[in-house]
Design a protein around this motif. Structure first.
Motif, PDB file in Angstrom:
ATOM      1  N   PHE A 208       0.833  -1.208   0.000  1.00 46.86           N
ATOM      2  CA  PHE A 208       0.000   0.000   0.000  1.00 46.86           C
ATOM      3  C   PHE A 208       0.870   1.262   0.000  1.00 46.86           C
ATOM      4  CE2 PHE A 208      -3.753  -2.538   0.983  1.00 46.86           C
ATOM      5  CZ  PHE A 208      -4.746  -1.825   0.329  1.00 46.86           C
ATOM      6  N   GLU A 209       1.995   1.217   0.717  1.00 47.33           N
ATOM      7  CA  GLU A 209       2.889   2.381   0.723  1.00 47.33           C
ATOM      8  C   GLU A 209       3.456   2.650  -0.670  1.00 47.33           C
ATOM      9  OE1 GLU A 209       5.747   1.434   3.697  1.00 47.33           O
ATOM     10  OE2 GLU A 209       4.420   1.940   5.372  1.00 47.33           O
ATOM     11  N   LEU A 210       3.699   1.561  -1.424  1.00 49.60           N
ATOM     12  CA  LEU A 210       4.217   1.721  -2.782  1.00 49.60           C
ATOM     13  C   LEU A 210       3.163   2.264  -3.732  1.00 49.60           C
ATOM     14  CD1 LEU A 210       6.308  -1.567  -3.247  1.00 49.60           C
ATOM     15  CD2 LEU A 210       7.200   0.755  -3.059  1.00 49.60           C
ATOM     16  N   GLU A 211       1.924   1.850  -3.550  1.00 48.55           N
ATOM     17  CA  GLU A 211       0.863   2.180  -4.507  1.00 48.55           C
ATOM     18  C   GLU A 211       0.121   3.466  -4.191  1.00 48.55           C
ATOM     19  OE1 GLU A 211       0.073   0.798  -7.376  1.00 48.55           O
ATOM     20  OE2 GLU A 211       1.670  -0.684  -7.176  1.00 48.55           O
ATOM     21  N   VAL A 212       0.118   3.879  -2.921  1.00 45.66           N
ATOM     22  CA  VAL A 212      -0.713   5.021  -2.513  1.00 45.66           C
ATOM     23  C   VAL A 212       0.185   6.192  -2.107  1.00 45.66           C
ATOM     24  CG1 VAL A 212      -2.535   5.801  -0.954  1.00 45.66           C
ATOM     25  CG2 VAL A 212      -2.486   3.405  -1.712  1.00 45.66           C
ATOM     26  N   PRO A 213       0.274   7.220  -2.934  1.00 45.50           N
ATOM     27  CA  PRO A 213       1.146   8.364  -2.626  1.00 45.50           C
ATOM     28  C   PRO A 213       0.800   9.039  -1.303  1.00 45.50           C
ATOM     29  CG  PRO A 213       0.364   8.475  -4.896  1.00 45.50           C
ATOM     30  CD  PRO A 213      -0.399   7.368  -4.238  1.00 45.50           C
ATOM     31  N   GLU A 214      -0.498   9.044  -0.962  1.00 43.06           N
ATOM     32  CA  GLU A 214      -0.918   9.701   0.284  1.00 43.06           C
ATOM     33  C   GLU A 214      -0.375   8.973   1.517  1.00 43.06           C
ATOM     34  OE1 GLU A 214      -4.020  10.709  -2.828  1.00 43.06           O
ATOM     35  OE2 GLU A 214      -2.850   8.957  -2.252  1.00 43.06           O
ATOM     36  N   VAL A 247      -9.969   6.002   2.843  1.00 41.74           N
ATOM     37  CA  VAL A 247     -10.413   4.790   2.150  1.00 41.74           C
ATOM     38  C   VAL A 247     -10.371   5.003   0.643  1.00 41.74           C
ATOM     39  CG1 VAL A 247     -12.342   3.192   1.810  1.00 41.74           C
ATOM     40  CG2 VAL A 247     -11.852   4.078   4.098  1.00 41.74           C
ATOM     41  N   GLY A 248     -10.872   6.150   0.191  1.00 37.63           N
ATOM     42  CA  GLY A 248     -10.860   6.455  -1.242  1.00 37.63           C
ATOM     43  C   GLY A 248      -9.455   6.532  -1.802  1.00 37.63           C
ATOM     44  N   ALA A 249      -8.521   7.090  -1.018  1.00 36.82           N
ATOM     45  CA  ALA A 249      -7.137   7.191  -1.477  1.00 36.82           C
ATOM     46  C   ALA A 249      -6.539   5.806  -1.692  1.00 36.82           C
ATOM     47  CB  ALA A 249      -6.309   7.971  -0.455  1.00 36.82           C
ATOM     48  N   GLN A 259      -6.583  -2.806  -6.744  1.00 34.08           N
ATOM     49  CA  GLN A 259      -6.566  -3.943  -7.665  1.00 34.08           C
ATOM     50  C   GLN A 259      -5.142  -4.380  -8.012  1.00 34.08           C
ATOM     51  OE1 GLN A 259      -8.827  -6.124  -8.743  1.00 34.08           O
ATOM     52  NE2 GLN A 259     -10.150  -5.046  -7.284  1.00 34.08           N
ATOM     53  N   THR A 260      -4.240  -3.404  -8.095  1.00 29.31           N
ATOM     54  CA  THR A 260      -2.831  -3.737  -8.345  1.00 29.31           C
ATOM     55  C   THR A 260      -2.293  -4.613  -7.216  1.00 29.31           C
ATOM     56  OG1 THR A 260      -2.486  -1.667  -9.533  1.00 29.31           O
ATOM     57  CG2 THR A 260      -0.521  -2.772  -8.688  1.00 29.31           C
ATOM     58  N   ILE A 261      -2.659  -4.266  -5.977  1.00 28.92           N
ATOM     59  CA  ILE A 261      -2.206  -5.041  -4.812  1.00 28.92           C
ATOM     60  C   ILE A 261      -2.872  -6.409  -4.788  1.00 28.92           C
ATOM     61  CG2 ILE A 261      -2.150  -5.089  -2.279  1.00 28.92           C
ATOM     62  CD1 ILE A 261      -2.065  -1.967  -2.446  1.00 28.92           C
ATOM     63  N   VAL A 262      -4.152  -6.451  -5.102  1.00 26.57           N
ATOM     64  CA  VAL A 262      -4.882  -7.733  -5.153  1.00 26.57           C
ATOM     65  C   VAL A 262      -4.233  -8.668  -6.172  1.00 26.57           C
ATOM     66  CG1 VAL A 262      -7.065  -8.821  -5.812  1.00 26.57           C
ATOM     67  CG2 VAL A 262      -7.078  -6.825  -4.303  1.00 26.57           C
TER      68      VAL A 262
END
Length: 367
Positions: A208-214, A247-249, A259-262
């Motif tokens: 999640f840290e890799l995929e979510v800039p926030e 949650v939206g972020a 979906q990338t993480i899934v």
């Protein structure tokens, strides 16, 4: 010793950071052992390597004695003064005893020592690099498998992925590129051992840290993770900026981020829930996707009693109790779930009573 070897030692000092003096001292110590082994000598000897030319000389060290008992270790005062008239009793005399073919032995020994020191230095560098990356995520290529591990090529070294640390949905084979979580780095006599995992909750957090800039910039915090690898996970998130929906972020535009993480986790279902400092709200969120009527909190026993609509009971508990179990892990609270009819019967709730959730929280639970 070959002058080229001195050039190689100088180059190693520049490129590998291995001190030239440390290398030469190690070679000298190894040559002393080699001399005694090859020439059956019990003498006390010193080996000297010329730092410029690489020339090797062996000196027998003998103590000046009035009466000589062991000529291998001692020399008479008269004999010593034939070498240098200034010698006194108890002085140490050095006599060159370099064998004719000692250069060959010196070169072989030097190469062995240099090779060993290079290996040791590389091990230290690898350990230093990866000990700082514990609890981080790495990407490697599956090389082989034995009865205990998958061996993952990281370029400079290999990581060990225990068979009990792969997900049930993983079907790894040679050449597969795989992401894993560095769970432990150990220093051993054979060099550093890097243990990685595909089941650790930390893997989900790092993805999640890799995929979510926030999350990366600290706007959104991951408060807790609960995971049953390969099947289902729950992650609780909180935003320090009221204008950013945590949650939206994490879900991302059209669900692309999650979906990338899934996909990386081979279809593992992920529930993203909003963290709250209020345990009743937090537990209600954690039981998503089930709706919640009421949460009764027992602070002393760190326990909650949760009432859900009759038709939502199986959803709240989940298959084999999974949803309730993950919610308890996520929140750190024990959760006892009752359906609405039973709660009314026992007087836990009154007719028409419902948990007072904000519209935003209700929407979260519905999703």
């Amino acid at each position: 010793m070959n002058p080229d070897l001195m050039d190689a030692i100088n180059q190693l000092e520049r490129e590998k950071g291995i001190s030239k003096e440390v290398l030469i001292e190690a070679i000298e110590a190894a040559l002393i052992s080699g001399y005694k082994r090859n020439f059956s000598s019990a003498q006390n000897v010193r080996v000297d390597i010329n730092r410029q030319t690489g020339e090797v000389k062996v000196f027998a060290r003998k103590e000046v004695k009035e009466e000589v008992e062991d000529p291998r270790l001692e020399i008479s005062l008269d004999a010593a003064r034939q070498i240098n008239p200034n010698y006194q009793l108890e002085d140490v005399v050095e006599i060159e005893v370099t064998p004719k073919d000692f250069g060959r032995i010196a070169a072989q020994t030097a190469k062995q020592v240099v090779t060993q020191r290079i290996r040791e230095a590389e091990r230290v560098l690898i350990y230093s690099e990866f000990i700082d990356r514990e609890d981080d995520i790495i990407t490697g290529i599956v090389q082989r498998q034995d009865s205990r591990f998958f061996y993952i090529d990281l370029g400079k070294t290999e990581a060990l992925l225990p068979l009990n640390e792969i997900m049930p949905t993983d079907h790894l084979k040679h050449g597969d590129r795989v992401k894993a979580y560095i769970s432990k780095v150990e220093k051993t006599t054979k060099g550093p051992q890097i243990f990685v995992s595909r089941t650790h909750p930390g893997l989900l957090k790092r993805l999640f840290e890799l995929e979510v800039p926030e999350i990366y910039d600290g706007t959104v915090e991951i408060k807790s993770v609960a995971r049953e690898a390969g099947d289902r996970s729950k992650i609780a998130v909180h935003s320090i900026d009221e204008n950013v929906d945590p949650v939206g972020a994490c879900v991302g535009p059209k669900g692309l981020r999650v979906q990338t993480i899934v996909q990386e986790l081979k279809g593992e279902k992920i529930d993203i829930v909003r963290w709250s400092s209020d345990p009743s709200e937090y537990v209600a969120n954690a039981l998503s996707p089930s709706k919640v009527i009421k949460v009764i909190v027992n602070e002393e026993e760190k326990m909650t009693r949760v009432v859900v609509p009759d038709y939502q009971l199986s959803l709240a508990i989940g298959k084999r109790g999974q949803n309730a179990r993950l919610a308890a892990k996520l929140t750190g609270w024990k959760i006892d779930i009752k359906n609405e009819s039973k709660a009314l019967e026992e007087g836990i709730i009154q007719p028409g009573e419902q948990l007072n959730l904000s519209e935003e929280m209700e929407e979260n639970i519905e999703n």
